[in-house]
Design a protein around this motif. Structure first.
Motif, PDB file in Angstrom:
ATOM      1  N   ILE B 205       0.843  -1.200   0.000  1.00  0.00           N
ATOM      2  CA  ILE B 205       0.000   0.000   0.000  1.00  0.00           C
ATOM      3  C   ILE B 205       0.874   1.244   0.000  1.00  0.00           C
ATOM      4  CG2 ILE B 205      -1.690   1.292   1.349  1.00  0.00           C
ATOM      5  CD1 ILE B 205      -2.788  -1.353   2.304  1.00  0.00           C
ATOM      6  N   SER B 206       1.924   1.193   0.836  1.00  0.00           N
ATOM      7  CA  SER B 206       2.845   2.324   0.903  1.00  0.00           C
ATOM      8  C   SER B 206       3.508   2.569  -0.457  1.00  0.00           C
ATOM      9  CB  SER B 206       3.883   2.047   1.977  1.00  0.00           C
ATOM     10  OG  SER B 206       4.862   3.008   1.979  1.00  0.00           O
ATOM     11  N   GLY B 207       3.860   1.467  -1.137  1.00  0.00           N
ATOM     12  CA  GLY B 207       4.467   1.598  -2.463  1.00  0.00           C
ATOM     13  C   GLY B 207       3.522   2.247  -3.452  1.00  0.00           C
ATOM     14  N   LEU B 208       2.221   1.894  -3.349  1.00  0.00           N
ATOM     15  CA  LEU B 208       1.243   2.509  -4.240  1.00  0.00           C
ATOM     16  C   LEU B 208       1.155   4.012  -3.996  1.00  0.00           C
ATOM     17  CD1 LEU B 208      -1.625  -0.090  -4.209  1.00  0.00           C
ATOM     18  CD2 LEU B 208      -0.303   0.647  -6.165  1.00  0.00           C
ATOM     19  N   PHE B 209       1.261   4.397  -2.705  1.00  0.00           N
ATOM     20  CA  PHE B 209       1.198   5.822  -2.394  1.00  0.00           C
ATOM     21  C   PHE B 209       2.389   6.570  -2.957  1.00  0.00           C
ATOM     22  CE2 PHE B 209      -1.511   4.933   1.526  1.00  0.00           C
ATOM     23  CZ  PHE B 209      -2.653   5.200   0.799  1.00  0.00           C
ATOM     24  N   LYS B 210       3.532   5.877  -3.046  1.00  0.00           N
ATOM     25  CA  LYS B 210       4.721   6.556  -3.551  1.00  0.00           C
ATOM     26  C   LYS B 210       4.547   6.933  -5.014  1.00  0.00           C
ATOM     27  CE  LYS B 210       8.174   4.806  -0.459  1.00  0.00           C
ATOM     28  NZ  LYS B 210       8.542   3.448  -0.129  1.00  0.00           N
ATOM     29  N   SER B 211       3.894   6.044  -5.774  1.00  0.00           N
ATOM     30  CA  SER B 211       3.796   6.311  -7.204  1.00  0.00           C
ATOM     31  C   SER B 211       2.704   7.320  -7.515  1.00  0.00           C
ATOM     32  CB  SER B 211       3.544   5.007  -7.958  1.00  0.00           C
ATOM     33  OG  SER B 211       2.405   4.375  -7.431  1.00  0.00           O
ATOM     34  N   ALA B 270       0.649   2.761  15.712  1.00  0.00           N
ATOM     35  CA  ALA B 270       0.610   4.095  15.099  1.00  0.00           C
ATOM     36  C   ALA B 270       1.864   4.339  14.264  1.00  0.00           C
ATOM     37  CB  ALA B 270       0.477   5.164  16.183  1.00  0.00           C
ATOM     38  N   ILE B 271       3.021   3.866  14.776  1.00  0.00           N
ATOM     39  CA  ILE B 271       4.261   4.048  14.013  1.00  0.00           C
ATOM     40  C   ILE B 271       4.184   3.278  12.706  1.00  0.00           C
ATOM     41  CG2 ILE B 271       6.737   3.603  13.987  1.00  0.00           C
ATOM     42  CD1 ILE B 271       6.680   3.982  17.019  1.00  0.00           C
ATOM     43  N   ARG B 272       3.669   2.011  12.786  1.00  0.00           N
ATOM     44  CA  ARG B 272       3.576   1.202  11.561  1.00  0.00           C
ATOM     45  C   ARG B 272       2.635   1.841  10.554  1.00  0.00           C
ATOM     46  NH1 ARG B 272       7.873  -1.835  11.471  1.00  0.00           N
ATOM     47  NH2 ARG B 272       8.115  -3.161  13.276  1.00  0.00           N
ATOM     48  N   VAL B 273       1.532   2.431  11.034  1.00  0.00           N
ATOM     49  CA  VAL B 273       0.557   2.987  10.101  1.00  0.00           C
ATOM     50  C   VAL B 273       1.000   4.355   9.595  1.00  0.00           C
ATOM     51  CG1 VAL B 273      -1.781   3.875   9.882  1.00  0.00           C
ATOM     52  CG2 VAL B 273      -1.401   1.705  10.995  1.00  0.00           C
ATOM     53  N   LEU B 279       3.845   7.297   5.236  1.00  0.00           N
ATOM     54  CA  LEU B 279       4.950   8.256   5.172  1.00  0.00           C
ATOM     55  C   LEU B 279       5.002   9.029   3.848  1.00  0.00           C
ATOM     56  CD1 LEU B 279       6.924   9.153   7.200  1.00  0.00           C
ATOM     57  CD2 LEU B 279       8.612   7.614   6.274  1.00  0.00           C
ATOM     58  N   PRO B 280       4.695   8.392   2.699  1.00  0.00           N
ATOM     59  CA  PRO B 280       4.738   9.162   1.458  1.00  0.00           C
ATOM     60  C   PRO B 280       3.763  10.334   1.448  1.00  0.00           C
ATOM     61  CG  PRO B 280       4.715   6.831   0.979  1.00  0.00           C
ATOM     62  CD  PRO B 280       4.502   6.963   2.437  1.00  0.00           C
ATOM     63  N   VAL B 282       3.091  12.367   3.942  1.00  0.00           N
ATOM     64  CA  VAL B 282       3.256  13.066   5.218  1.00  0.00           C
ATOM     65  C   VAL B 282       2.800  14.518   5.156  1.00  0.00           C
ATOM     66  CG1 VAL B 282       5.643  13.713   4.807  1.00  0.00           C
ATOM     67  CG2 VAL B 282       4.841  13.404   7.119  1.00  0.00           C
ATOM     68  N   GLN B 283       2.920  15.147   3.988  1.00  0.00           N
ATOM     69  CA  GLN B 283       2.509  16.545   3.871  1.00  0.00           C
ATOM     70  C   GLN B 283       1.034  16.719   4.199  1.00  0.00           C
ATOM     71  OE1 GLN B 283       4.623  18.921   3.340  1.00  0.00           O
ATOM     72  NE2 GLN B 283       6.325  17.500   3.090  1.00  0.00           N
ATOM     73  N   GLU B 284       0.258  15.679   3.884  1.00  0.00           N
ATOM     74  CA  GLU B 284      -1.190  15.801   4.042  1.00  0.00           C
ATOM     75  C   GLU B 284      -1.613  15.714   5.498  1.00  0.00           C
ATOM     76  OE1 GLU B 284      -2.987  15.980   1.112  1.00  0.00           O
ATOM     77  OE2 GLU B 284      -1.127  15.825  -0.033  1.00  0.00           O
ATOM     78  N   TRP B 285      -0.933  14.848   6.280  1.00  0.00           N
ATOM     79  CA  TRP B 285      -1.491  14.579   7.613  1.00  0.00           C
ATOM     80  C   TRP B 285      -0.690  15.156   8.760  1.00  0.00           C
ATOM     81  CZ3 TRP B 285       2.015  11.825  10.379  1.00  0.00           C
ATOM     82  CH2 TRP B 285       2.833  10.924   9.708  1.00  0.00           C
ATOM     83  N   ALA B 286       0.538  15.605   8.536  1.00  0.00           N
ATOM     84  CA  ALA B 286       1.386  15.966   9.681  1.00  0.00           C
ATOM     85  C   ALA B 286       0.786  17.099  10.511  1.00  0.00           C
ATOM     86  CB  ALA B 286       2.774  16.342   9.186  1.00  0.00           C
ATOM     87  N   THR B 287       0.400  18.194   9.871  1.00  0.00           N
ATOM     88  CA  THR B 287      -0.052  19.341  10.652  1.00  0.00           C
ATOM     89  C   THR B 287      -1.393  19.084  11.357  1.00  0.00           C
ATOM     90  OG1 THR B 287       1.108  20.682   9.057  1.00  0.00           O
ATOM     91  CG2 THR B 287      -0.352  21.821  10.547  1.00  0.00           C
ATOM     92  N   PRO B 288      -2.413  18.561  10.644  1.00  0.00           N
ATOM     93  CA  PRO B 288      -3.656  18.283  11.376  1.00  0.00           C
ATOM     94  C   PRO B 288      -3.445  17.338  12.558  1.00  0.00           C
ATOM     95  CG  PRO B 288      -3.952  17.881   9.027  1.00  0.00           C
ATOM     96  CD  PRO B 288      -2.570  18.328   9.203  1.00  0.00           C
ATOM     97  N   LEU B 289      -2.635  16.298  12.360  1.00  0.00           N
ATOM     98  CA  LEU B 289      -2.447  15.343  13.444  1.00  0.00           C
ATOM     99  C   LEU B 289      -1.671  15.951  14.592  1.00  0.00           C
ATOM    100  CD1 LEU B 289      -1.989  11.804  11.994  1.00  0.00           C
ATOM    101  CD2 LEU B 289      -3.992  13.092  12.552  1.00  0.00           C
TER     102      LEU B 289
END
Lengths: 167, 484
Positions: B205-211, B270-273, B279-280, B282-289
């Motif tokens: 899933i993470s790989g899909l997010f990278k592309s 939480a770290i795994r998710v 992680l790819p 991260v721009q989307e969720w870092a500030t709200p979280l």
């Protein structure tokens, strides 16, 4: 034809699910639940998931609802007493429900076309499910057995009356 | 092949499961009080062997995982390798989980006098710990769900251990209802993800997010649901309502277990998710979280101000700590160097929480209520334990020379470097509020005259004394070696 059957049974499921919550008599609720499970099983059948639909009927409609009815019978519910709900609570609750409903409507109207439909090539029959369980998903399956064992121990702890000497 | 590829990597988890199963067997042979020492030793042997195996297996597997040929393996072994990530993070968390379980077993043996089913309690603790280890190492959504359940259900039962105590039953019911609701959210999230991507593998899933950056509502919904489920499990702010009641009603040693080990496992998830799979994005969720984390810190600290019961006080304090930890998870967006402060914080927080609840269990041994006055004069009456308590409280408040200060400092530094400036300032301000109620407890320890002898704190059983002392020594060690 399939569309019509699907629409009929999804409406049927929704209506009986509403019946579970809305009916005042607990027994009626339980029977509505059985009907709801049958409706769901039919939906699964329409998708070609024969195994899931049979399990749905066997476990949910069979075992779980029977348990419900037994509990109802043993606890011997009285007629439910009318409870006065205060106005602020009604307002707050309906505001919450309507907000959620609006959000859901908006999300659904925007995204219905977006969700990709995965083409299933294999039918989820008993054979494929058991093959997967004993080959690819063997390790989660084994963890499941440990989980059930832990639950049995837990139920033993909970069900033994307090203060009883170990025999 | 099975030995090398399966039994060796999974042996730390298996040793806990085996010890749990043999405990039940032992109980059927030697019922009740007979052979209590043997049962205790067997219960302790599980985590001890597991610690030993972790230190053997992890270094090998970290090197090994780079260069192996998986194509010859049968399908279940392939799936197993994908669903069980044996990296450095797993190793560190495995050690912490085993250590916390060891301490919990010691406290349960010392303080749960009235409970007849002690062997079963040990066994449930070990099962839950095995679930935690599978959870923090899971690389696959199916395994993640199974592990979460294996961790949670034994804990619900442990919370309701005192069947004649209404509080305990209420706590168990509340914890069960909230917990199973969280599980439902998690299952729904898994269904949405699987429907979208056709795979259960986190790395895939993470790989899909990278592309490609997905914009679909279903993905957003899935990760919202995941966030809610994790929030429930670790007690984040809008989902924290069960925490005070469950922590107060549960038997005190079990509360220590919930606050340390279960919280650690929740953050492992939480770290795994967020730290790996998402992680790819991260721009989307870092500030709200990060705002989510700050709200949690404020809710925990402000609500703790008004508490009169010590267990509730520390329950709210644990909510605020969850906020700091979540800030650490958010700062993972800045790079993998943020992982070490997070592990450091998890160790320190777990030790101080376990130690505190060991002490509280001691205080309530003769008289049940736990208001502040029960601690009057404890610092002089029991100098060693009092000093340990002082260390825990100063650490929890984050006063400079203690380990708690360093852990908070490292987390805030990492969060600052990852760009969450406002959140860091707010979190630092909020820890000032925390100082107030921790100092209130300290003032009762050292500045109030002790009550009459019969209402005072009893002498601690030897094992429990050692356990609390070990937590205290751990705090000193981590403050002398403020790096992980």
């Amino acid at each position: 034809m399939k569309e019509a059957v699907f629409t009929f049974f999804s409406l049927f499921t929704l209506l009986t699910a509403a019946g579970v919550i809305l009916s005042r008599n607990v027994i009626y609720s339980a029977f509505n639940l059985v009907l709801c499970f049958f409706g769901l099983a039919t939906l699964y059948l329409l998708w070609g998931a024969t195994f899931i639909s049979m399990i749905q009927i066997l476990i949910y409609a069979g075992a779980i609802v029977v348990l419900f009815v037994f509990v109802v019978m043993l606890l011997n519910f009285e007629k439910p007493t009318e409870q006065k709900t205060r106005l602020p609570i009604i307002i707050l609750a309906s505001a919450g429900v309507w907000t959620l409903a609006l959000i859901l409507l908006r999300v659904l109207s925007k995204s219905l076309g977006e969700i990709p439909v995965l083409e299933t090539t294999t039918r989820a029959s008993v054979r494929t499910v058991s093959k997967l369980l004993f080959s690819q998903y063997l390790w989660p399956f084994e963890v499941l057995t440990v989980f059930l064992l832990a639950l049995i121990v837990g139920i033993f702890v909970l069900a033994r009356p307090e203060g009883e000497e170990a025999k | 092949m099975i030995i090398n590829e399966f039994l060796v990597p999974v042996s730390p988890v298996l040793s806990l499961m085996v010890s749990a199963v043999f405990l039940i067997v032992l109980e059927t042979v030697f019922k009740g009080e007979r052979g209590q020492v043997g049962k205790l030793l067997l219960a302790l042997a599980g985590p001890l062997v597991s610690i030993f195996l972790v230190s053997l297996v992890i270094p090998v597997s970290v090197v090994d995982s780079l260069a192996t040929d998986n194509s010859q393996l049968p399908s279940w072994l392939m799936e197993f390798k994908n669903s069980y990530q044996l990296d450095r993070l797993s190793g560190a968390l495995f050690l912490a989980i085993n250590f916390f379980v060891l301490l919990t077993i010691v406290f349960v043996e010392s303080f749960l006098k009235g409970v007849k089913e002690k062997t079963e309690v040990f066994s449930l603790l070990l099962f839950a710990a095995a679930g935690m280890m599978l959870l923090v190492s899971s690389g696959n959504l199916l395994m993640l769900f199974m592990a979460l359940e294996l961790m949670s259900l034994p804990t619900y039962i442990l919370v309701g251990l005192r069947k004649n105590d209404l509080r305990s039953s209420e706590a168990a019911l509340k914890y069960f209802l909230y917990g199973s609701f969280a599980t439902v959210l998690l299952v729904f999230a898994i269904a949405l993800l699987y429907g979208q991507f056709g795979t259960l593998q986190l790395s895939a899933i993470s790989g899909l997010f990278k592309s490609q950056i997905p914009t679909g509502v279903a993905t957003v919904a899935a990760f919202g649901l995941l966030l809610a489920a994790i929030g429930f499990k670790v007690g984040m702010a809008p989902y924290h309502l069960w925490v005070p009641d469950a922590y107060q009603g549960a038997p005190t040693p079990i509360t220590g277990f919930m606050g340390s080990a279960i919280k650690l496992a929740g953050f492992g998830l939480a770290i795994r998710v967020f730290g790996q799979t998402l992680l790819p994005l991260v721009q989307e969720w870092a500030t709200p979280l990060s705002y989510f984390a700050v709200v949690t810190i404020f809710v925990g600290n402000l609500a703790a101000l008004r508490q009169t019961d010590l267990k509730r006080l520390f329950a709210y304090s644990s909510i605020s700590h969850a906020g700091y930890l979540f800030l650490g998870v958010v700062s993972l967006g800045g790079g993998p160097q943020a992982l070490e402060p997070l592990q450091y914080y998890l160790w320190i927080y777990g030790l101080l929480f376990l130690g505190t609840f060991g002490l509280l269990a001691l205080v309530e041994m003769h008289k049940k209520n736990l208001d502040f006055d029960r601690l009057n004069g404890l610092g002089f009456q029991r100098p060693v334990l009092g000093f340990c308590f002082l260390l825990f409280l100063l650490s929890a408040a984050g006063i400079p020379p203690t380990a708690g200060f360093f852990s908070k400092y490292f987390i805030l530094i990492q969060a600052f470097q990852s760009g969450q400036r406002l959140s860091v300032v707010l979190a630092a301000l909020s820890s000032l509020i925390g100082v107030f109620y921790y100092l209130k407890v300290i003032s009762h320890l050292y500045m109030k005259p002790a009550g009459a002898a019969e209402t005072g704190v009893p002498r601690a059983p030897k094992a429990a004394f050692l356990g609390i002392l070990l937590c205290g020594l751990g705090m000193i060690y981590f403050s002398l070696v403020p790096a992980f």
